[in-house]
Each structure stands twice: as structure tokens, then as C-alpha cells.
Scaffold this motif. Structure first.
Motif, PDB file in Angstrom:
ATOM      1  N   TYR A  98      51.705  42.348  27.104  1.00 18.01           N
ATOM      2  CA  TYR A  98      51.272  41.025  26.637  1.00 18.01           C
ATOM      3  C   TYR A  98      50.027  41.172  25.772  1.00 18.01           C
ATOM      4  O   TYR A  98      49.298  42.160  25.829  1.00 18.01           O
ATOM      5  N   ARG A  99      49.808  40.158  24.971  1.00 16.93           N
ATOM      6  CA  ARG A  99      48.587  40.082  24.149  1.00 16.93           C
ATOM      7  C   ARG A  99      48.288  38.614  23.873  1.00 16.93           C
ATOM      8  O   ARG A  99      49.214  37.804  23.722  1.00 16.93           O
ATOM      9  N   VAL A 100      47.009  38.289  23.826  1.00 17.45           N
ATOM     10  CA  VAL A 100      46.562  36.914  23.566  1.00 17.45           C
ATOM     11  C   VAL A 100      45.575  36.966  22.400  1.00 17.45           C
ATOM     12  O   VAL A 100      44.725  37.867  22.340  1.00 17.45           O
ATOM     13  N   GLN A 105      40.908  33.883  23.998  1.00 23.11           N
ATOM     14  CA  GLN A 105      40.562  34.712  25.159  1.00 23.11           C
ATOM     15  C   GLN A 105      39.898  33.896  26.264  1.00 23.11           C
ATOM     16  O   GLN A 105      39.151  32.963  25.995  1.00 23.11           O
ATOM     17  N   GLY A 106      40.170  34.333  27.497  1.00 23.92           N
ATOM     18  CA  GLY A 106      39.437  33.789  28.641  1.00 23.92           C
ATOM     19  C   GLY A 106      39.800  32.370  29.031  1.00 23.92           C
ATOM     20  O   GLY A 106      39.090  31.731  29.800  1.00 23.92           O
ATOM     21  N   LYS A 107      40.932  31.864  28.508  1.00 22.21           N
ATOM     22  CA  LYS A 107      41.341  30.487  28.832  1.00 22.21           C
ATOM     23  C   LYS A 107      42.493  30.469  29.826  1.00 22.21           C
ATOM     24  O   LYS A 107      43.037  29.405  30.131  1.00 22.21           O
ATOM     25  N   GLY A 108      42.928  31.662  30.274  1.00 20.15           N
ATOM     26  CA  GLY A 108      44.017  31.717  31.256  1.00 20.15           C
ATOM     27  C   GLY A 108      45.399  31.860  30.650  1.00 20.15           C
ATOM     28  O   GLY A 108      46.399  31.806  31.368  1.00 20.15           O
ATOM     29  N   ALA A 110      46.893  34.531  29.382  1.00 19.91           N
ATOM     30  CA  ALA A 110      47.619  35.724  29.852  1.00 19.91           C
ATOM     31  C   ALA A 110      48.142  35.499  31.264  1.00 19.91           C
ATOM     32  O   ALA A 110      49.312  35.781  31.552  1.00 19.91           O
ATOM     33  N   LYS A 111      47.302  34.973  32.135  1.00 17.27           N
ATOM     34  CA  LYS A 111      47.760  34.726  33.513  1.00 17.27           C
ATOM     35  C   LYS A 111      48.927  33.744  33.518  1.00 17.27           C
ATOM     36  O   LYS A 111      49.911  33.950  34.232  1.00 17.27           O
ATOM     37  N   ASN A 138      40.004  48.252  29.836  1.00 16.07           N
ATOM     38  CA  ASN A 138      40.497  46.886  29.626  1.00 16.07           C
ATOM     39  C   ASN A 138      40.546  46.134  30.961  1.00 16.07           C
ATOM     40  O   ASN A 138      41.612  45.789  31.462  1.00 16.07           O
ATOM     41  N   PRO A 139      39.372  45.866  31.563  1.00 18.35           N
ATOM     42  CA  PRO A 139      39.367  45.221  32.875  1.00 18.35           C
ATOM     43  C   PRO A 139      40.006  43.837  32.867  1.00 18.35           C
ATOM     44  O   PRO A 139      40.537  43.396  33.892  1.00 18.35           O
ATOM     45  N   ALA A 140      39.980  43.144  31.723  1.00 21.66           N
ATOM     46  CA  ALA A 140      40.607  41.819  31.675  1.00 21.66           C
ATOM     47  C   ALA A 140      42.096  41.942  31.979  1.00 21.66           C
ATOM     48  O   ALA A 140      42.667  41.121  32.716  1.00 21.66           O
ATOM     49  N   ASN A 143      42.624  42.543  35.638  1.00 25.42           N
ATOM     50  CA  ASN A 143      42.347  41.285  36.353  1.00 25.42           C
ATOM     51  C   ASN A 143      43.537  40.347  36.295  1.00 25.42           C
ATOM     52  O   ASN A 143      43.878  39.694  37.282  1.00 25.42           O
TER      53      ASN A 143
END
Ligand SMILES: CC(C)(COP(=O)(O)OP(=O)(O)OC[C@H]1O[C@@H](n2cnc3c(N)ncnc32)[C@H](O)[C@@H]1OP(=O)(O)O)[C@@H](O)C(=O)NCCC(=O)NCCS
Length: 176
Positions: A98-100, A105-108, A110-111, A138-140, A143
Motif C-alpha cells: 500500500y501507499r498513501v 499522511q497521518g489521517k488514517g 492506510a489503516k 518505516n515505523p508508520a 504501525n
């Protein structure tokens, strides 16, 4: 059932890529290429010109693997998520990638995308496992996988070459 964590995720629409998406994909890949290349291999040059990209998309559509676009509530292309190794041994497992886009970024997203694929593959009942690799820089990404129920499989750790340097990839597995 939704958890409070899932309730905070943005609404998304997932649809398999098609040729009518060519212009949006061109914009998405072009504007994010420098950002993505920090973590994942560069796209081939065919991705950055509309006629050749249309052929890339036709090839993806003909592939047994699945290539989804992630769109926001306003239909903006915010990310991509893929299921690979479908129809290949081991037949009970597919690999998620996956890629966003940088500005999302950081808006959820990917989850939300990973959870949507998990829900869909569970409903289809053809696979037993989803796996994914996340680089140790790539800790994100790790996570995202852990938040979606994947477990770290230490034995599956591998090293690849990225931008001429060795890169450690952690292996994560989810039982569907
Ligand atoms: C990895 C990636 C998909 C994350 O997308 P995203 O939409 O920003 O992810 P989400 O918002 O759903 O979740 C990211 C999580 O990582 C956390 N995170 C972000 N940067 C982090 C960092 N440097 N260190 C630790 N955690 C971090 C966020 O806080 C969030 O967790 P939280 O909700 O518990 O706080 C995105 O950065 C990306 O596309 N990167 C380039 C391509 C890539 O690496 N793909 C994955 C390889 S398969």
C-alpha cells in the motif's frame, strides 16, 4: 463491529484500477514519486506518461493480482493498495502492499484501506493469511499493520537492496 479506533478512520472507497483512472494515477504517482522512493522501489518510466501508463493499467487489469485505488469521500485519489501472489503457492496467502499520498499522511487512510481489504478477503473465504513487509526505516507502515491485527513474524525478516543500500524488511502476518 467497529472499535473506537476504527470509528476515527476516514471514509474511503476502494475500487480496482481501470483505464479511466489513468489521469488521476499519473498525477498521484508523479506528485508523490520522491516521497515514495524513500521507502519503496521507483516506478518504471512508463508510469509517468499517459499513453504508456494506460498500457501499464491494462496489464494490471489482466493480472490475477488485484490493484485497488483508494479514494476519499470527495473522490480524490489518496492511495493505492494491492493484493499480490494470488493464484501462486502458497495458495492460502496473499501479500498486501500500500501507499498513501504525501499530503494525506497521518489521517488514517492506510489503516482504513488495510481494514477494508481484510474485511473483503475474510468475506470471500478463499485465503487463510494476509502477509506484508515493512522496512525497519518505516515505523508508520509497521504501525498500520499492527493496528490492523497483523503480527510480527520475526523468522520472516529479510534483507533487500534499496537505493544501493541493504534494507531490512520485517514480515507481518494476519490470520483471516
Ligand atoms: C506507510 C504509509 C502507507 C502510512 O500511511 P498513512 O495513511 O499515513 O497511515 P495511517 O494514518 O493509517 O497510520 C499511520 C500510523 O503510523 C504512525 N506514524 C507515522 N509516522 C511515524 C513514525 N515516524 N514513527 C512511528 N509512528 C509513525 C501514525 O501516528 C499512525 O499511527 P497512530 O494512528 O497509532 O498514531 C505511508 O507513509 C506511505 O505510503 N509510505 C510510502 C509507501 C510505503 O511505505 N508503503 C508501505 C510499504 S508496503
Amino acid at each position: 463491529m467497529n472499535t473506537s479506533n476504527q470509528l476515527a478512520l476516514p471514509p474511503i472507497a476502494l475500487r480496482e484500477i481501470s483505464e479511466e483512472d489513468a489521469f488521476d494515477v499519473l498525477q498521484f504517482e508523479s506528485s508523490n514519486s520522491t516521497f515514495f522512493e524513500q521507502w519503496v522501489p521507483a516506478r518504471s518510466p512508463e508510469y509517468f506518461e499517459e499513453t504508456s501508463l494506460r498500457q501499464v493499467i491494462r496489464d494490471l487489469m489482466a493480472d490475477p493480482d488485484r490493484f485497488y485505488l483508494v479514494r476519499s469521500h470527495s473522490n480524490e485519489l489518496v492511495g493505492r493498495i494491492n493484493l499480490r501472489n494470488l493464484g501462486k503457492a502458497p495458495h492460502d496467502t496473499a501479500e498486501l502492499g500500500y501507499r498513501v499520498g504525501e499530503k494525506h499522511q497521518g489521517k488514517g487512510y492506510a489503516k482504513a484501506s488495510v481494514l477494508a481489504i481484510v474485511e473483503q478477503t475474510r468475506a470471500e473465504r478463499t485465503l487463510t493469511y494476509l502477509e506484508a513487509f515493512a522496512a525497519d526505516n518505516n515505523p508508520a507502515s509497521s504501525n498500520v499493520l499492527l493496528a490492523c491485527g497483523f503480527q510480527w513474524d520475526k523468522a520472516g525478516t529479510k534483507t533487500v537492496q534499496h537505493n544501493s543500500n541493504p534494507l531490512t524488511l520485517h514480515h507481518f502476518v494476519l490470520t483471516l
